[in-house]
Design a protein around this motif. Structure first.
Motif, PDB file in Angstrom:
ATOM      1  N   GLY A 119       0.789  -1.225   0.000  1.00  0.00           N
ATOM      2  CA  GLY A 119       0.000   0.000   0.000  1.00  0.00           C
ATOM      3  C   GLY A 119       0.818   1.271   0.000  1.00  0.00           C
ATOM      4  O   GLY A 119       0.276   2.366   0.183  1.00  0.00           O
ATOM      5  N   LEU A 120       2.133   1.153  -0.229  1.00  0.00           N
ATOM      6  CA  LEU A 120       3.012   2.322  -0.234  1.00  0.00           C
ATOM      7  C   LEU A 120       3.120   2.903  -1.641  1.00  0.00           C
ATOM      8  O   LEU A 120       3.010   2.180  -2.638  1.00  0.00           O
ATOM      9  CB  LEU A 120       4.402   1.939   0.275  1.00  0.00           C
ATOM     10  CG  LEU A 120       4.456   1.474   1.737  1.00  0.00           C
ATOM     11  CD1 LEU A 120       5.848   0.950   2.071  1.00  0.00           C
ATOM     12  CD2 LEU A 120       4.071   2.607   2.676  1.00  0.00           C
ATOM     13  N   PRO A 121       3.346   4.224  -1.755  1.00  0.00           N
ATOM     14  CA  PRO A 121       3.507   4.828  -3.078  1.00  0.00           C
ATOM     15  C   PRO A 121       4.772   4.341  -3.762  1.00  0.00           C
ATOM     16  O   PRO A 121       5.643   3.719  -3.142  1.00  0.00           O
ATOM     17  CB  PRO A 121       3.570   6.328  -2.774  1.00  0.00           C
ATOM     18  CG  PRO A 121       4.084   6.395  -1.370  1.00  0.00           C
ATOM     19  CD  PRO A 121       3.493   5.205  -0.665  1.00  0.00           C
ATOM     20  N   ARG A 122       4.885   4.660  -5.044  1.00  0.00           N
ATOM     21  CA  ARG A 122       6.049   4.210  -5.813  1.00  0.00           C
ATOM     22  C   ARG A 122       7.347   4.733  -5.220  1.00  0.00           C
ATOM     23  O   ARG A 122       8.333   3.996  -5.112  1.00  0.00           O
ATOM     24  CB  ARG A 122       5.916   4.657  -7.269  1.00  0.00           C
ATOM     25  CG  ARG A 122       6.938   4.021  -8.200  1.00  0.00           C
ATOM     26  CD  ARG A 122       6.751   4.496  -9.628  1.00  0.00           C
ATOM     27  NE  ARG A 122       7.598   3.766 -10.560  1.00  0.00           N
ATOM     28  CZ  ARG A 122       7.233   2.685 -11.228  1.00  0.00           C
ATOM     29  NH1 ARG A 122       6.011   2.208 -11.074  1.00  0.00           N
ATOM     30  NH2 ARG A 122       8.059   2.075 -12.057  1.00  0.00           N
ATOM     31  N   ILE A 123       7.394   5.999  -4.847  1.00  0.00           N
ATOM     32  CA  ILE A 123       8.530   6.602  -4.178  1.00  0.00           C
ATOM     33  C   ILE A 123       8.001   7.494  -3.064  1.00  0.00           C
ATOM     34  O   ILE A 123       6.830   7.875  -3.071  1.00  0.00           O
ATOM     35  CB  ILE A 123       9.413   7.430  -5.146  1.00  0.00           C
ATOM     36  CG1 ILE A 123       8.600   8.555  -5.799  1.00  0.00           C
ATOM     37  CG2 ILE A 123      10.054   6.535  -6.190  1.00  0.00           C
ATOM     38  CD1 ILE A 123       9.428   9.460  -6.688  1.00  0.00           C
ATOM     39  N   PRO A 124       8.825   7.849  -2.073  1.00  0.00           N
ATOM     40  CA  PRO A 124       8.363   8.784  -1.036  1.00  0.00           C
ATOM     41  C   PRO A 124       7.883  10.082  -1.676  1.00  0.00           C
ATOM     42  O   PRO A 124       8.447  10.559  -2.670  1.00  0.00           O
ATOM     43  CB  PRO A 124       9.623   9.009  -0.184  1.00  0.00           C
ATOM     44  CG  PRO A 124      10.436   7.770  -0.379  1.00  0.00           C
ATOM     45  CD  PRO A 124      10.207   7.368  -1.809  1.00  0.00           C
ATOM     46  N   ARG A 156       1.169   7.627   5.053  1.00  0.00           N
ATOM     47  CA  ARG A 156      -0.051   6.869   5.306  1.00  0.00           C
ATOM     48  C   ARG A 156      -0.260   5.898   4.138  1.00  0.00           C
ATOM     49  O   ARG A 156      -0.392   6.334   2.982  1.00  0.00           O
ATOM     50  CB  ARG A 156      -1.257   7.792   5.412  1.00  0.00           C
ATOM     51  CG  ARG A 156      -2.562   7.051   5.742  1.00  0.00           C
ATOM     52  CD  ARG A 156      -3.763   7.981   5.645  1.00  0.00           C
ATOM     53  NE  ARG A 156      -3.657   9.086   6.588  1.00  0.00           N
ATOM     54  CZ  ARG A 156      -4.040   9.019   7.860  1.00  0.00           C
ATOM     55  NH1 ARG A 156      -4.553   7.886   8.331  1.00  0.00           N
ATOM     56  NH2 ARG A 156      -3.907  10.063   8.646  1.00  0.00           N
ATOM     57  N   PRO A 157      -0.264   4.586   4.376  1.00  0.00           N
ATOM     58  CA  PRO A 157      -0.507   3.642   3.278  1.00  0.00           C
ATOM     59  C   PRO A 157      -1.816   3.949   2.557  1.00  0.00           C
ATOM     60  O   PRO A 157      -2.788   4.394   3.158  1.00  0.00           O
ATOM     61  CB  PRO A 157      -0.562   2.278   3.997  1.00  0.00           C
ATOM     62  CG  PRO A 157       0.288   2.474   5.216  1.00  0.00           C
ATOM     63  CD  PRO A 157       0.013   3.885   5.654  1.00  0.00           C
ATOM     64  N   ARG A 158      -1.823   3.721   1.257  1.00  0.00           N
ATOM     65  CA  ARG A 158      -2.993   4.043   0.445  1.00  0.00           C
ATOM     66  C   ARG A 158      -4.149   3.094   0.682  1.00  0.00           C
ATOM     67  O   ARG A 158      -5.305   3.419   0.405  1.00  0.00           O
ATOM     68  CB  ARG A 158      -2.599   4.021  -1.033  1.00  0.00           C
ATOM     69  CG  ARG A 158      -1.584   5.098  -1.406  1.00  0.00           C
ATOM     70  CD  ARG A 158      -1.115   4.934  -2.828  1.00  0.00           C
ATOM     71  NE  ARG A 158      -0.325   6.089  -3.266  1.00  0.00           N
ATOM     72  CZ  ARG A 158       0.256   6.163  -4.464  1.00  0.00           C
ATOM     73  NH1 ARG A 158       0.145   5.154  -5.324  1.00  0.00           N
ATOM     74  NH2 ARG A 158       0.940   7.253  -4.785  1.00  0.00           N
ATOM     75  N   HIS A 159      -3.849   1.908   1.182  1.00  0.00           N
ATOM     76  CA  HIS A 159      -4.881   0.907   1.454  1.00  0.00           C
ATOM     77  C   HIS A 159      -4.295  -0.143   2.394  1.00  0.00           C
ATOM     78  O   HIS A 159      -3.064  -0.220   2.547  1.00  0.00           O
ATOM     79  CB  HIS A 159      -5.360   0.246   0.153  1.00  0.00           C
ATOM     80  CG  HIS A 159      -4.245  -0.275  -0.712  1.00  0.00           C
ATOM     81  ND1 HIS A 159      -3.550  -1.426  -0.438  1.00  0.00           N
ATOM     82  CD2 HIS A 159      -3.696   0.232  -1.841  1.00  0.00           C
ATOM     83  CE1 HIS A 159      -2.632  -1.627  -1.368  1.00  0.00           C
ATOM     84  NE2 HIS A 159      -2.694  -0.624  -2.222  1.00  0.00           N
ATOM     85  N   PHE A 170       9.684   2.270  -3.038  1.00  0.00           N
ATOM     86  CA  PHE A 170       9.684   2.625  -1.613  1.00  0.00           C
ATOM     87  C   PHE A 170       9.579   1.363  -0.760  1.00  0.00           C
ATOM     88  O   PHE A 170      10.381   1.120   0.157  1.00  0.00           O
ATOM     89  CB  PHE A 170       8.507   3.570  -1.365  1.00  0.00           C
ATOM     90  CG  PHE A 170       8.488   4.256  -0.033  1.00  0.00           C
ATOM     91  CD1 PHE A 170       9.493   4.103   0.907  1.00  0.00           C
ATOM     92  CD2 PHE A 170       7.411   5.091   0.289  1.00  0.00           C
ATOM     93  CE1 PHE A 170       9.450   4.759   2.132  1.00  0.00           C
ATOM     94  CE2 PHE A 170       7.357   5.753   1.515  1.00  0.00           C
ATOM     95  CZ  PHE A 170       8.375   5.578   2.434  1.00  0.00           C
ATOM     96  N   GLY A 171       8.588   0.534  -1.063  1.00  0.00           N
ATOM     97  CA  GLY A 171       8.399  -0.689  -0.287  1.00  0.00           C
ATOM     98  C   GLY A 171       9.576  -1.634  -0.400  1.00  0.00           C
ATOM     99  O   GLY A 171      10.052  -2.183   0.601  1.00  0.00           O
ATOM    100  N   ALA A 172      10.071  -1.835  -1.636  1.00  0.00           N
ATOM    101  CA  ALA A 172      11.206  -2.736  -1.819  1.00  0.00           C
ATOM    102  C   ALA A 172      12.445  -2.229  -1.095  1.00  0.00           C
ATOM    103  O   ALA A 172      13.223  -3.013  -0.549  1.00  0.00           O
ATOM    104  CB  ALA A 172      11.498  -2.904  -3.310  1.00  0.00           C
TER     105      ALA A 172
END
Length: 351
Positions: A119-124, A156-159, A170-172
């Motif tokens: 649920g994190l965006p592609r980059i901060p 804030r996670p998107r979902h 970002f997540g990776a």
């Protein structure tokens, strides 16, 4: 990407001719197409730039997002050692002083990071303006681990984790500090001792080498060289550099896990985890994209940095692997679709 039929690659000469044709079609300063078929390798190089002192096939290329497959293989390796599990909460492997104010952040697991379902965006969010204003500069270089973790805490996670797929550097990237903390070893050394060394990948690193060892990309004018990409704390998401032959060794390990020291982890990263996009969508393993192909699925991943592109894919049913790398001028380079179509054609011929 649409696959097409080609003539039979029954001989080494026919395959080399086809690779030579594909290299000539690509608009890039440097290109390497490398194929392994049941352990037999064929490597063809070319490009619009003049030959360098170091042969193109001996240079190390920036793999960009292909680096994620190495990070997730490290994750499964540490899980096999009992240092963690794939379903551990991310927060359990971050500093206890890091405050996470958003409820959904606490539900994110290491598996969610690996499969882009956190649920994190592609980059901060703080990186977006710089990416638009300075397209040839790496904003990642200014992100050390402390800033990366602070950005996670503030996001804030998107979902809720696990409910949707959304590709996320970002997540990776967060796998890096999490795995390092679990093993009490810095990420570069950890990847080296647990993945690179056991697989004999002596031409693979997480940083630039001495002058002349690494391939160089260019701006759109084709003359202005770009500096080596600094990924900062985003090492797990995109910092790996490798020679084409090391990339083939990496693919051969996935094609024949039993012949390696990482048999279990290599098999684990190939197990399907989710499917998205309906009947015509795509399946994802723990780290690879998986598409249907003649005789069985093919698995692949691509990557890009500011001046380079890379592709790795393999078709277990035919014992075929393809590694493709190129330097590029600006953003014009069709390496990835060309490599995908070539791998599909080889899979069709080899079934």
């Amino acid at each position: 990407m649409r696959a097409w039929r080609v003539r039979t690659y029954g001989s080494e000469a026919a395959l080399r001719d086809r690779l030579t044709l594909e290299v000539a079609r690509l608009e890039a300063p440097d290109v390497v197409l490398a194929v392994t078929r049941r352990g037999r390798r064929t490597v063809v190089t070319g490009g619009r730039a003049g030959a360098s002192a170091t042969p193109r096939e001996a240079l190390r290329y920036e793999l960009g997002s292909l680096s994620k497959t190495y990070a997730v293989l490290l994750l499964t390796t540490l899980a096999a050692e009992g240092l963690l599990t794939q379903d551990d909460r991310l927060a359990a492997h971050l500093p206890p002083t890091l405050r996470l104010p958003h409820r959904d952040s606490h539900g994110i697991t290491l598996r969610h990071l690996a499969t882009h379902t956190a649920g994190l965006p592609r980059i901060p969010y703080a990186l977006f303006p710089g990416a638009l204003l300075r397209p040839y500069q790496s904003g990642y270089a200014r992100y050390d681990t402390e800033r990366l973790l602070s950005a996670f805490a503030a996001t804030r996670p998107r979902h809720p984790a696990g409910s949707r797929w959304g590709y996320s550097n970002f997540g990776a990237a967060l796998l890096g500090p999490a795995l390092a903390r679990a093993a009490a070893v810095a990420y570069p050394a950890l990847l080296g001792t647990r993945v690179l060394r056991p697989l004999g990948l002596t031409g693979t690193t997480l940083g630039p080498g001495p002058q002349g060892a690494d391939a160089v990309g260019y701006r759109a004018d084709g003359r202005t060289p770009l500096p080596a990409t600094d990924m900062g704390a985003f090492s797990a998401a995109g910092a790996v550099r490798a020679t084409p032959h090391d990339m083939l060794s990496y693919l051969e390990a996935h094609l024949n896990p039993a012949g390696t020291q990482l048999s279990g982890p290599l098999k684990e990263v190939q197990v399907p985890q989710l499917h998205r996009g309906g009947r015509r969508g795509e399946t994802h393993t723990l780290t690879w994209f998986q598409h249907p192909a003649p005789g069985g699925p093919m698995l692949f991943h691509a990557g890009a940095t500011f001046g380079q592109q890379a592709f790795c894919g393999y078709h277990p049913a035919s014992g075929t692997g393809l590694a493709a790398v190129a330097t590029r001028r600006g953003r014009r380079c069709r390496l990835v679709p060309a490599a995908y179509e070539l791998l599909y054609a080889l899979a069709e011929e080899g079934r």
